[in-house]
Design an enzyme around this catalytic site. Structure first.
Site, PDB file in Angstrom:
ATOM      1  N   LYS A  25      20.360  -2.968 -25.990  1.00 61.78           N
ATOM      2  CA  LYS A  25      21.633  -3.690 -26.190  1.00 61.78           C
ATOM      3  C   LYS A  25      21.350  -5.084 -26.757  1.00 61.78           C
ATOM      4  CE  LYS A  25      23.563  -5.995 -22.621  1.00 61.78           C
ATOM      5  NZ  LYS A  25      23.858  -7.420 -22.883  1.00 61.78           N
ATOM      6  N   ASN A  26      20.340  -5.756 -26.199  1.00 66.03           N
ATOM      7  CA  ASN A  26      20.110  -7.158 -26.565  1.00 66.03           C
ATOM      8  C   ASN A  26      19.381  -7.335 -27.878  1.00 66.03           C
ATOM      9  OD1 ASN A  26      21.553  -7.843 -24.356  1.00 66.03           O
ATOM     10  ND2 ASN A  26      19.790  -8.408 -23.091  1.00 66.03           N
ATOM     11  N   CYS A 119      30.733 -16.812 -17.814  1.00 67.45           N
ATOM     12  CA  CYS A 119      30.781 -15.405 -17.382  1.00 67.45           C
ATOM     13  C   CYS A 119      30.352 -15.423 -15.916  1.00 67.45           C
ATOM     14  CB  CYS A 119      29.840 -14.556 -18.235  1.00 67.45           C
ATOM     15  SG  CYS A 119      28.135 -14.783 -17.787  1.00 67.45           S
ATOM     16  N   ASP A 310      16.911 -10.270 -16.313  1.00 63.98           N
ATOM     17  CA  ASP A 310      17.820  -9.109 -16.295  1.00 63.98           C
ATOM     18  C   ASP A 310      17.318  -7.987 -15.401  1.00 63.98           C
ATOM     19  OD1 ASP A 310      18.683  -9.387 -19.840  1.00 63.98           O
ATOM     20  OD2 ASP A 310      19.276 -10.537 -18.078  1.00 63.98           O
TER      21      ASP A 310
END
Ligand code: EPZ
Length: 421
Positions: A25-26, A119, A310
């Site tokens: 994803k990153n 966030c 993460d």
């Protein structure tokens, strides 16, 4: 309101089998932003089916690009860029949309986007991004929650020193510098593997980037970039998560399409916990657990090649059932232990003090109702629920679906009793 979807897990099943690791994803997000720089059709293989990738494609379409997806291949035609504004709604959905600023500014000389806002992990400032782009000649006004960015005389190269090795800021500078006049040096650049993946893509498009993956990256601006075809690197955080899922169930997993090098910091900690991990062939990582898990003692998150922030939440879930006391020091984000409270509902013994969490391993976890409040925290809840006795129900799946492709299908394929309903 539609009944909230939930993942229901009956824990205690030993995972056994093979998992093919999704694309990263990153890496997909900055690569999708990079397609704005290239006129023509860029093709990205191994692009995971994630809501964050869908949001990135919606932003590209707002800019006038055409995005099509065929299974895990996304094609972006950026021949015509008809807009330079990223809608506030999409910025709110995905704060990492700031990654589009550098490429839109470099290609069009103008970009308007709302402040990404915070966030679940904290305020998520973008000061490094903005100061670097200003050093490259951008004029950026921050008014009424919007960023009005112009580069009246185009962007020019600069010698930029980051006060912190920010991944996103490094990527944004690389994107902007690729079409800037002259050469840009990034000192104290992020060294995460995604940086090298972005540089590989840009160089295939005709860019001139050296040193990606090291602390100093040098980008020689070029007049134009063509399109190219690229395979996105494997997702090292999804791989780390599945290794934790295998370990917490005392199972035996083979990850394929992984990258052992990217996983070194995670493998080192798992081996300290008495996991046996072998790599063989191209991209295969084998894990099994033959002895009781033991605490890894202290885990400090850090920039690459340190332990990745993460992977901290799923690893914390694993330490909750390991013998001994583990100490986590979260050095990257200021508020990244929100999953601890939910793990305690399963019976974990965790206390949090600011950026430090202390986990005292317990023999047993018991299923409970859980709420995911951020992406990797949600992954931690799934990891722990796989080992908890009885049934766990997890809501807040939109967080998990941002970063894990079909997580319940992947885990069910290796023996987990898990459904989404
Ligand atoms: C990227 O976020 C990843 N996201 C994050 O993954 C990851 O946790 C993070 O890098 C660190 O590895 C993507 O790649 C899309 P940073 P990014 O800039 O670029 C502060 C996930 O779960 N900072 O390296 O936003 C910031 O507040 C996500 O997949 C500033 O102060 O990370 C944070 O404390 C979560 N000013 C620290 O630096 C800035 O201008 C790390 O941020 C920028 C960042």
């Amino acid at each position: 309101m539609a009944e909230q979807q939930r993942i229901v897990i009956n824990g205690g099943k030993r995972l056994e089998g093979e998992i093919s690791v999704q694309g990263a994803k990153n890496s997909a997000l900055p690569l999708l932003a990079a397609t704005v720089l290239c006129g023509g059709q860029s093709v990205l293989h191994n692009c995971p089916h994630l809501s964050d990738c869908d949001f990135a494609c919606r932003i590209l379409e707002c800019l006038g690009c055409k995005c099509t997806r065929e299974k895990n291949t996304v094609t972006v035609d950026s021949s015509v860029i008809s807009g330079t504004e990223v809608p506030a709604s999409l910025m709110r959905e995905m704060r990492s949309s700031i990654i589009f600023l550098g490429s839109v500014l470099a290609r069009c000389g103008h970009c308007r986007m709302s402040f990404p806002g915070g966030c679940e992990l904290g305020p998520r400032p973008i000061d490094f991004h903005l100061s670097a782009l200003r050093e490259m000649g951008a004029q950026i006004d921050e008014r009424h929650g919007y960023l009005e960015c112009t580069a009246p005389k185009g962007l020019h190269g600069a010698r930029i020193t980051l006060s912190f090795s920010s991944v996103g800021a490094t990527e944004n500078i690389m994107l902007a510098a690729s079409l800037a006049e002259g050469t840009t040096e990034i000192h104290n650049a992020a060294r995460e593997p995604e940086i090298a993946d972005l540089a590989a893509f840009l160089n295939k498009c005709g860019g001139k980037i050296k040193g990606a993956g090291e602390s100093t990256v040098v980008i020689e601006g070029v007049k134009q970039l063509g399109a190219c075809e690229h395979r996105i690197m494997p997702d090292r955080i999804a791989a780390a998560t599945y290794l934790c899922c295998g370990a917490i169930t005392g199972g035996e997993l083979i990850l394929t399409n992984a990258d052992h090098d990217h996983l070194r910091p995670v493998i080192a900690v798992l081996e300290r916990m008495a996991c046996s991990i072998y790599t063989y062939g191209k991209g295969n990582v084998f894990i099994n657990v033959r002895r009781p898990l033991v605490s890894p003692r202290t885990v400090r998150t850090n920039v690459h090649p340190g332990f990745p922030t993460d992977a901290q939440p799923p690893l914390m879930a694993l330490t909750a059932v390991a013998e001994g006391t583990s100490v986590f020091v979260e050095n990257i984000f200021e508020n990244r232990f929100k999953h601890a409270g939910e793990l305690v509902r399963l019976g974990a013994n965790i206390s949090v003090e600011g950026r430090v969490a202390v986990v005292i391993g317990t023999k047993k976890l018991l299923g409970a109702e859980l709420v995911a409040t951020d992406l990797r925290g949600g992954a931690a809840l799934v990891t722990a629920a796989l080992a908890a006795e009885g049934t766990s129900r997890i809501t807040g799946l939109s967080h998990i679906d941002r970063g894990y492709e079909n997580i319940e299908g992947v885990l069910r394929s290796v023996g987990a009793d898990i459904v989404r309903k």
